[in-house]
Design an enzyme around this catalytic site. Structure first.
Site, short mmCIF file in Angstrom:
data_model
loop_
_atom_site.label_atom_id
_atom_site.label_comp_id
_atom_site.label_asym_id
_atom_site.label_seq_id
_atom_site.Cartn_x
_atom_site.Cartn_y
_atom_site.Cartn_z
N GLU A 74 -5.17 -0.36 -4.33
CA GLU A 74 -5.97 0.46 -3.98
C GLU A 74 -7.24 0.56 -5.13
OE1 GLU A 74 -3.23 4.04 -2.33
OE2 GLU A 74 -3.25 3.84 -4.45
C1 NGO Z 1 0.82 4.15 -3.09
C2 NGO Z 1 -0.18 4.26 -4.16
C3 NGO Z 1 0.37 5.16 -5.39
C4 NGO Z 1 1.04 6.54 -4.74
C5 NGO Z 1 1.98 6.27 -3.73
C6 NGO Z 1 2.61 7.25 -3.14
C7 NGO Z 1 1.12 2.22 -4.26
C8 NGO Z 1 1.39 0.73 -4.61
N1 NGO Z 1 -0.23 2.83 -4.37
O1 NGO Z 1 1.82 2.92 -3.42
O2 NGO Z 1 -0.70 5.65 -6.02
O3 NGO Z 1 1.62 7.11 -6.01
O4 NGO Z 1 1.50 5.43 -2.55
O5 NGO Z 1 3.62 7.37 -2.16
#
Ligand code: NGO
Length: 521
Positions: A333
């Protein structure tokens, strides 16, 4: 498979009958008796015989060379349960009434891997052998599940007679705990590690830094922990581990044959670091601390040289206190980083990790960069169709599978689950169990799959009871996908075995979700 189940059922009756006919006057102890068909994760092969071994006042635990550490651990568990003295003695005597732990030496083909073991139980004694201590430890976890949950009125502690040969399907069987969104104390982390070990999890991934908190002392950048660690989601209490406390967690895990993989997420998910040191920001201005739950808004300053000095320090200190091979560098992200910057950054940071003698684990977006041959990608997408990751796997990038719609422990079970999120899916126990890691990702060679991991993100999770409610029973499901041969995969059999775990969790004070899909005993 069905024939095997029928055989188990017959064997169960035999074992039950023997136990009932023993010192136990009523059937009191029988309902609680562990059986070979109830072990989670399912062993490669398990066969019950007639009769049972009874642990008593005169039982000893014998340890061959290299086996005394695990023997002491077993003695600790059994003494606490039974109240018997159970002295640990050196192997050699041939008397009965012994639980004998021995390393068989390399080259015993049946043990197959560093975690393989063989368990033989007769009415006269118990023999547990393995190539390595890690295998003995795995065998002890099986043995524990063969004991009664609690002894019946006669206080008789029996282990049904039988034979187990067992070894894992995948080398990486992991669980992740996010201590950044909410902070968990060393004791809370150790409690979870104990629970993981019982299901033969061998990797514990600690998500140590995110926008809402930085949780590890870095001596060369002290404000990361003291200031960046002061917050948590919703304004809840922050905290951080000193390096001594982190070492304690690592050692505690190592005693349970679990390797810790620490994660510092980057180049995104870094608000806590940016807030702690103004010079890490492109504009030189520190943002405020953050206690919300948005993602994708922060980025390290890819063009500034101090960013790499900072990372070299952080990674260097972390590498020095982490005995395992992998450091996790996040990489997910990074919406606040341009894609050209992302690639340049991930390429450079992989080199920094390598310079400190470690290999990189990263969320699967890392395949957008030029991955080093040693880099392993952790897959967290919500579909089984991701050509870029499959192509990287075909070129040799190892994969750890954590599909968010199947393996995320922070997803709600149903609409009514009071904790957790639902952005990836609602994940009932049957969904968590219903996939095959070896063939899951379209076009990825099975040989690229190193294993599985169940992440628990903690935006909504605050206590050990919360952790347990989300992990049980889905964590054992993921643990079984990682350990047991694909040929044992069978929902009906698994759900019955899970049902038998319920009284064990109740006895251990584990707060679990009583899924209506499971026939709880
Ligand atoms: C995503 C995000 C995290 C969140 C999570 C919540 C990843 C790899 N990045 O997973 O920052 O906490 O979802 O389900």
């Amino acid at each position: 498979m069905r024939r095997m189940r029928r055989m188990f059922a017959v064997v169960l009756l035999v074992v039950g009958a023997c136990v009932a006919a023993g010192a136990e006057p009523a059937a009191a102890g029988v309902a609680n008796q562990g059986t070979y068909s109830d072990v989670v994760p399912a062993p490669v092969s398990a066969r019950a015989d007639r009769g049972a071994f009874t642990i008593g006042r005169h039982t000893t635990i014998s340890a061959g060379p290299g086996a005394s550490g695990v023997a002491d651990q077993l003695a600790g568990v059994l003494r606490k349960a039974t109240g018997y003295p159970l002295p640990v003695v050196r192997a050699g005597g041939h008397g009965g009434d012994t639980i004998a732990l021995a390393l068989a030496g390399r080259g015993d083909g049946t043990l197959r891997s560093r975690e393989g073991y063989r368990l033989d139980v007769t009415p006269h004694g118990v023999s547990l052998t393995a190539d390595r201590a890690a295998g003995l430890f795995a065998g002890v976890q099986t043995l524990r599940q063969l004991l009664p949950v609690a002894p019946g009125r006669g206080r008789v502690w029996t282990v049904p007679a039988g034979h187990v040969t067992d070894y894992p399907r995948f080398e990486h069987r992991g669980a992740m705990l996010d201590v950044a969104r909410h902070f968990f104390s060393v004791a809370q982390v150790e409690r979870y590690i104990d629970q993981l070990a019982q299901y033969k999890i061998n990797t514990f991934h600690l998500h140590l830094a995110d926008d809402q908190g930085w949780r590890i002392e870095i001596r060369s950048w002290p404000r990361l922990a003291t200031y960046g660690g002061s917050t948590a989601v919703d304004g809840d209490r922050g905290g951080y581990y000193t390096q001594a406390q982190y070492r304690e967690i690592v050692a505690y895990a190592a005693q349970r044959y679990i390797t810790v993989i620490p994660e510092i997420d980057m180049p995104g998910h870094v608000n806590a670091a940016l807030a702690s040191y103004a010079e890490l920001n492109c504009d030189g201005v520190a943002p405020p601390l953050y206690t919300g739950t948005d993602v994708g808004f922060s980025s390290l300053c890819v063009g500034k040289e101090i960013t790499y000095k900072f990372l070299d320090d952080v990674i260097g200190e972390l590498a020095a206190i982490t005995p395992g091979r992998y450091l996790h560098i996040g990489g997910d992200e990074a919406q606040a980083t341009s894609s050209a910057d992302y690639v340049a950054f991930m390429n450079r940071v992989q080199g920094i990790v390598a310079a400190h003698g470690k290999s990189v684990l990263a969320w699967h977006q890392v395949v957008e960069a030029a991955t080093l041959p040693s880099t392993v990608a952790q897959y967290w997408d919500t579909t089984n169709d991701n050509p870029d990751v499959a192509a990287a796997a075909s070129r040799g990038t190892g994969l750890v599978l954590s599909p968010a719609n199947l393996a995320y422990l922070d997803m709600k079970y149903t609409d009514a689950t009071p904790l957790g999120q639902d952005w990836a899916a609602l994940i009932e126990v049957r969904d968590a169990y219903g996939w095959d890691p070896g063939s899951y990702l379209l076009g990825a060679p099975a040989a690229a799959v190193r294993g599985v991991e169940a992440p628990l993100w903690t935006e909504t999770i605050r206590t050990s009871a919360d952790i347990e409610y989300m992990a049980f029973p889905r964590l054992p499901a993921i643990a079984e996908l990682g350990w047991s041969p694909a040929a044992t995969h069978d929902w009906d059999a698994f759900s019955r075995r899970l049902g038998a775990q319920g009284p064990r969790w109740t006895a251990a004070g584990i707060n679990f979700y009583r899924s209506p899909q499971v026939p709880w005993r």
